[in-house]
Design an enzyme around this catalytic site. Sequence first.
Site, PDB file in Angstrom:
ATOM      1  N   GLU A 199     -71.500  37.822 -35.639  1.00  0.00           N
ATOM      2  CA  GLU A 199     -71.305  37.559 -34.190  1.00  0.00           C
ATOM      3  C   GLU A 199     -70.599  36.295 -34.204  1.00  0.00           C
ATOM      4  O   GLU A 199     -70.849  35.154 -34.996  1.00  0.00           O
ATOM      5  CB  GLU A 199     -72.565  37.345 -33.384  1.00  0.00           C
ATOM      6  CG  GLU A 199     -72.135  37.226 -31.812  1.00  0.00           C
ATOM      7  CD  GLU A 199     -73.358  37.083 -30.709  1.00  0.00           C
ATOM      8  OE1 GLU A 199     -73.126  37.507 -29.719  1.00  0.00           O
ATOM      9  OE2 GLU A 199     -74.244  36.392 -31.196  1.00  0.00           O
ATOM     10  N   SER A 337     -78.985  28.354 -34.106  1.00  0.00           N
ATOM     11  CA  SER A 337     -80.471  27.991 -34.201  1.00  0.00           C
ATOM     12  C   SER A 337     -80.907  29.364 -34.672  1.00  0.00           C
ATOM     13  O   SER A 337     -81.942  29.476 -35.466  1.00  0.00           O
ATOM     14  CB  SER A 337     -81.086  27.671 -32.911  1.00  0.00           C
ATOM     15  OG  SER A 337     -80.492  26.400 -32.470  1.00  0.00           O
ATOM     16  N   ALA A 338     -80.488  30.477 -34.070  1.00  0.00           N
ATOM     17  CA  ALA A 338     -80.885  31.914 -34.718  1.00  0.00           C
ATOM     18  C   ALA A 338     -79.941  32.772 -34.218  1.00  0.00           C
ATOM     19  O   ALA A 338     -78.978  32.808 -33.466  1.00  0.00           O
ATOM     20  CB  ALA A 338     -82.205  32.018 -33.835  1.00  0.00           C
ATOM     21  N   GLU A 340     -79.690  37.365 -33.117  1.00  0.00           N
ATOM     22  CA  GLU A 340     -80.477  38.384 -32.853  1.00  0.00           C
ATOM     23  C   GLU A 340     -80.315  39.599 -33.469  1.00  0.00           C
ATOM     24  O   GLU A 340     -80.709  40.847 -33.125  1.00  0.00           O
ATOM     25  CB  GLU A 340     -80.309  38.391 -31.221  1.00  0.00           C
ATOM     26  CG  GLU A 340     -78.936  39.103 -30.744  1.00  0.00           C
ATOM     27  CD  GLU A 340     -77.772  38.039 -30.444  1.00  0.00           C
ATOM     28  OE1 GLU A 340     -77.011  38.204 -29.492  1.00  0.00           O
ATOM     29  OE2 GLU A 340     -78.284  36.855 -30.916  1.00  0.00           O
ATOM     30  N   ASN A 341     -79.895  39.838 -34.739  1.00  0.00           N
ATOM     31  CA  ASN A 341     -79.477  41.087 -35.310  1.00  0.00           C
ATOM     32  C   ASN A 341     -80.573  41.962 -34.962  1.00  0.00           C
ATOM     33  O   ASN A 341     -81.737  41.714 -35.082  1.00  0.00           O
ATOM     34  CB  ASN A 341     -79.173  40.871 -36.627  1.00  0.00           C
ATOM     35  CG  ASN A 341     -78.403  39.465 -37.143  1.00  0.00           C
ATOM     36  OD1 ASN A 341     -77.299  39.661 -36.614  1.00  0.00           O
ATOM     37  ND2 ASN A 341     -78.813  38.860 -37.776  1.00  0.00           N
ATOM     38  N   HIS A 372     -85.967  33.947 -27.046  1.00  0.00           N
ATOM     39  CA  HIS A 372     -84.505  34.147 -26.463  1.00  0.00           C
ATOM     40  C   HIS A 372     -83.895  35.278 -27.496  1.00  0.00           C
ATOM     41  O   HIS A 372     -83.448  36.261 -26.923  1.00  0.00           O
ATOM     42  CB  HIS A 372     -83.765  32.887 -27.018  1.00  0.00           C
ATOM     43  CG  HIS A 372     -82.383  33.062 -26.638  1.00  0.00           C
ATOM     44  ND1 HIS A 372     -81.835  32.684 -25.502  1.00  0.00           N
ATOM     45  CD2 HIS A 372     -81.120  33.528 -27.195  1.00  0.00           C
ATOM     46  CE1 HIS A 372     -80.393  32.689 -25.333  1.00  0.00           C
ATOM     47  NE2 HIS A 372     -80.160  33.286 -26.665  1.00  0.00           N
ATOM     48  N   GLU A 373     -84.413  35.111 -28.751  1.00  0.00           N
ATOM     49  CA  GLU A 373     -83.896  36.070 -29.714  1.00  0.00           C
ATOM     50  C   GLU A 373     -84.495  37.327 -29.401  1.00  0.00           C
ATOM     51  O   GLU A 373     -83.851  38.554 -29.543  1.00  0.00           O
ATOM     52  CB  GLU A 373     -84.113  35.821 -31.003  1.00  0.00           C
ATOM     53  CG  GLU A 373     -83.461  34.439 -31.524  1.00  0.00           C
ATOM     54  CD  GLU A 373     -82.119  34.144 -31.046  1.00  0.00           C
ATOM     55  OE1 GLU A 373     -81.324  35.351 -30.976  1.00  0.00           O
ATOM     56  OE2 GLU A 373     -81.500  33.414 -30.611  1.00  0.00           O
ATOM     57  N   HIS A 376     -82.814  39.490 -26.380  1.00  0.00           N
ATOM     58  CA  HIS A 376     -81.915  39.885 -26.803  1.00  0.00           C
ATOM     59  C   HIS A 376     -81.848  41.315 -27.374  1.00  0.00           C
ATOM     60  O   HIS A 376     -81.118  41.961 -27.277  1.00  0.00           O
ATOM     61  CB  HIS A 376     -81.228  39.189 -28.004  1.00  0.00           C
ATOM     62  CG  HIS A 376     -80.094  38.076 -27.414  1.00  0.00           C
ATOM     63  ND1 HIS A 376     -79.060  38.373 -26.553  1.00  0.00           N
ATOM     64  CD2 HIS A 376     -80.137  36.631 -27.818  1.00  0.00           C
ATOM     65  CE1 HIS A 376     -78.698  37.158 -26.254  1.00  0.00           C
ATOM     66  NE2 HIS A 376     -78.901  36.294 -27.210  1.00  0.00           N
ATOM     67  N   GLU A 395     -76.244  36.536 -23.169  1.00  0.00           N
ATOM     68  CA  GLU A 395     -76.875  35.081 -23.356  1.00  0.00           C
ATOM     69  C   GLU A 395     -77.222  34.406 -22.127  1.00  0.00           C
ATOM     70  O   GLU A 395     -78.460  33.895 -22.114  1.00  0.00           O
ATOM     71  CB  GLU A 395     -75.579  34.120 -23.785  1.00  0.00           C
ATOM     72  CG  GLU A 395     -75.174  34.706 -25.093  1.00  0.00           C
ATOM     73  CD  GLU A 395     -76.222  34.686 -26.395  1.00  0.00           C
ATOM     74  OE1 GLU A 395     -77.338  34.309 -26.203  1.00  0.00           O
ATOM     75  OE2 GLU A 395     -75.858  35.150 -27.253  1.00  0.00           O
ATOM     76  N   TYR A 452     -74.676  30.203 -21.189  1.00  0.00           N
ATOM     77  CA  TYR A 452     -76.106  30.317 -21.460  1.00  0.00           C
ATOM     78  C   TYR A 452     -76.742  29.846 -20.172  1.00  0.00           C
ATOM     79  O   TYR A 452     -77.680  30.504 -19.445  1.00  0.00           O
ATOM     80  CB  TYR A 452     -76.421  29.312 -22.596  1.00  0.00           C
ATOM     81  CG  TYR A 452     -75.965  29.877 -23.871  1.00  0.00           C
ATOM     82  CD1 TYR A 452     -77.047  30.749 -24.722  1.00  0.00           C
ATOM     83  CD2 TYR A 452     -74.889  30.080 -24.379  1.00  0.00           C
ATOM     84  CE1 TYR A 452     -76.793  30.986 -26.148  1.00  0.00           C
ATOM     85  CE2 TYR A 452     -74.394  30.585 -25.702  1.00  0.00           C
ATOM     86  CZ  TYR A 452     -75.444  31.043 -26.361  1.00  0.00           C
ATOM     87  OH  TYR A 452     -75.319  31.685 -27.737  1.00  0.00           O
TER      88      TYR A 452
END
Length: 938
Positions: A199, A337-338, A340-341, A372-373, A376, A395, A452
């Site tokens: 991404e 930070s991360a 979301e795959n 958060h992830e 997603h 987001e 966000y």
Amino acid sequence: MRPTSTSGFYLSRKTVVLCSFLVLVLLVVCTVLAILYGKLVAENTGIFSPTWEPPSTDPSRQGPWNNSRLPNSLIARNYQLELWPRSLSGLERPSHFFGQVNVTVTCIKETEVILLHSHELHYTGVAIAALHPPAIRCTWLAVENDYLVIELNEKLITGMDYIIQANYSGKLDELLTGLFIINYTEWGVNKTVIASQMEPVYARSVFPCFDEPAMKATFDIRLVHRPQFVALSNMPAIHFSERLEKNGMWKVTTFNTSVKMSTYLVAFVISDYGCVNTTSNGVEIRVWADKEAISKGEAQYAINVLGPILSFFEEYFNVSYPLSKLDVVALPEFEWSAMENWGLLTFRKDTLLHHPNEFIEDMLETSLVIAHELAHQWFGNLVTMHWWNDLWLNEGLARYFEYIGACVVFPSATIENIIFTEELANLRPVAEEERHIRTPEEIGQMFSGVTYNKGANVIAIASRIMTKELLAKGLRSYLKTFSYSNTVTDDMWNHLQMAIDSQDAIKLPASVKSILDTWAKQEGFPLITVNTTSGIITQEERFDKKFENIMLNNSWFIPIYWTKNGSKQPVIWLEEKYKTIPEVKCTTDEEWVLLNINISAFYRVNYDDSNWHRLSLQLNNDPSVIPVINRAQMISDAFHLARFGHVDFEIALDMTVYLAKEKEKLVWRSAMVNLKHIEVMLTATSSYGLYKKFLFDRVVPFYHYQMSLINHDFNNINNDDINISLFVLTIETVCRLNLKDCLDRATSLFSQFMSNPAVNTIPHRLREVIYCGAIKAGTIIEWDFAFSIYQMHTSISDDLDLLSAMACTTDPWMLTRYLHYAIDKSKISEGHAWRVFEHVARYPIGWILAWNFIRANWKLDQTPKTEYIEFESFIWGLIEGLTSNFQVKELELFLNNTAKGHDWSTLLGEINAALQKKLKWMEKNNSKIYNWLSRNIG
């Protein structure tokens, strides 16, 4: 070397001959055979095709390749992809990757040109497979728009399936995008991990693809790697085999066919990590990290909270998590930070892993990122925005639900934290027009705080005006309707409207779209002005200080929740520029009104001076009548309005007089930010002494209150009652103001450290402020000890804490010596030199020393160009100490005489503009603030 199909069959020619009398059957069989033939590969050879065409150079002709968006002629159905990271030089560490891909597409509009995204990939061949494969006229790379261009001699036929085949290679680097390699150490042994970040537009740098979020497809992925490593992808591994090659044996991991998803969600990790695992509602959850971290229990917190949050979302959304597994990987380095795959979340290690005795505040942050992830997996993965202009549908929703999800394991993660934001203003709408976002650069700009935070605020407004229950109903309908598909903002509004229309209790004055479009699709945010004498309420635009002269004539559909003398009043809807509300009038000196109760929407409120005064009296008499979040917002509003000239600073300061009795963290967080701004502006003025006394009298009681919460022992700071960041800021403030209790505690802790340097018992998060307080109150002995610890370089964080603290001494000669150390590479690491100058210049006593030292010792014409960025950062740090135009002239003379080959005009122009603004501020406000302070200091 070609992908082996995990499904399909082989039909011999003998069988075809036997059936040749059936012409219709023959046609069907041949069609199936042609498609499968392109997919089938032999075990140790490349993809077969009779018409390989390596790409050529970029021609200058005009065509669809000049458009940054893909044409609508093809739909991707499936990717068969094999990736093989390996070395070109025979070394063990991979430096490149080799790929093979079969992309099955359906033609929906006749075309003679196929465009796939491709970035810095090198092809050995490209082919088209089909019943009647079209001849390839030429293949080439349109670099400007990242296209692999395949031009054909004939048109593709509408409704027919084709397979685009390619063999290619790419570079495996450390840029943390696309497919990359990371170095790390495990128990002192150097190791590597290979991972991906697609991404927003990096899938094209790993395999040729239709790299737009609406071009969803399924993926059959196979990874080739050394046997000692474990390969992970979005789906579970279903088959393992071996491949013998001259450089040794390789392991081949084949994964199950994925669900339909966007290219930016495709993910790979190859490592020799260890893992901890659990299950939740039949979903296998694994947290992967280096084996040293796993052995220390650092993944335990993450594995404990992933299941409960995932289960909560499944129940809340009434949509099951669609995969059978969820892998979560801690990478030593990561740009974000991360990520979301789908089925393979990747985290930066320090975001995901924690020592079992880590601070609660850090655990909360990890819970928020995990939530958060996981959010997603529904908003973004299951339902994806059609194009990046509506990224907020991914987001913004994930930011909103990170607080709700984190509340499952951390009740203190309140949703109010979303809407209460110090910096709300921004010109950009949260939902941009599609035509404005086309290039990778423009796409990258969408990943901002606006998308966000402002996006989450829009959903929070919807929740308030609809109720949480109806919002949930609308979101569930949205998710079920558009599963495995793509949406635009209006799709969201339609389903929220359906929820409203399904009942009679909640009535809105207009459609959901009419209301929420004003918040999502307009620049900026509103300022509400209330006149309690006339009862008139008006709205106008408010912007960030960078854009304060811009007006756009926007208006919003604003729900105003308000109270009069603490009594809740009926909601007011303000859709016009102004409206007269008789109930808002105040007829006595005791009456006051307060708008935006519990922060129902993101706007600022200004009142007439009389109402501001009555609100300040209420705060002094009994602040508990006003909700905590509104006390915080009132301070924020008043100071921001004062900065823009809507009210005098005396009114803003009036809102802080009562702070000596305030104990709420949220309020103090707002107060600290705004009071610090005033302190910076007053540092070189006659008002500063009075201001320090005023600040001292307000913040010291809060310091003592926080100390009582930890039983006056810094080792007890890890509890729910303490916000570590605010606590550190409080200690820094009172030590800076020379509170004896603070300096004595810092000195005592530092003395214990000096007596036994091998054991540092000072809590990590407090070290910088404790070191600073001790050095400020100490002598050369404390300073030299700190410097000796710095030279040991025990850890990066301790180095940075010590570099900052050593600038806290008030002895000019020690600061001067410190500046000399900064240009001596044997004493201060080369990369830390500019940090020393910046830290010393933070303080009034150090500012002139740092500036004079730079002018006397720095030869900018010999400075590497790469250091100009750090130097410019230092120069910007000097802004706080500039108080005259003469000083700017000195700066200009220095820059132009010592670095004649560099253009400083832009920097000098920005600095001069900032100084003029500061001088104008001081001219307007200094005497008023001085008089106000004189009246309000007891």
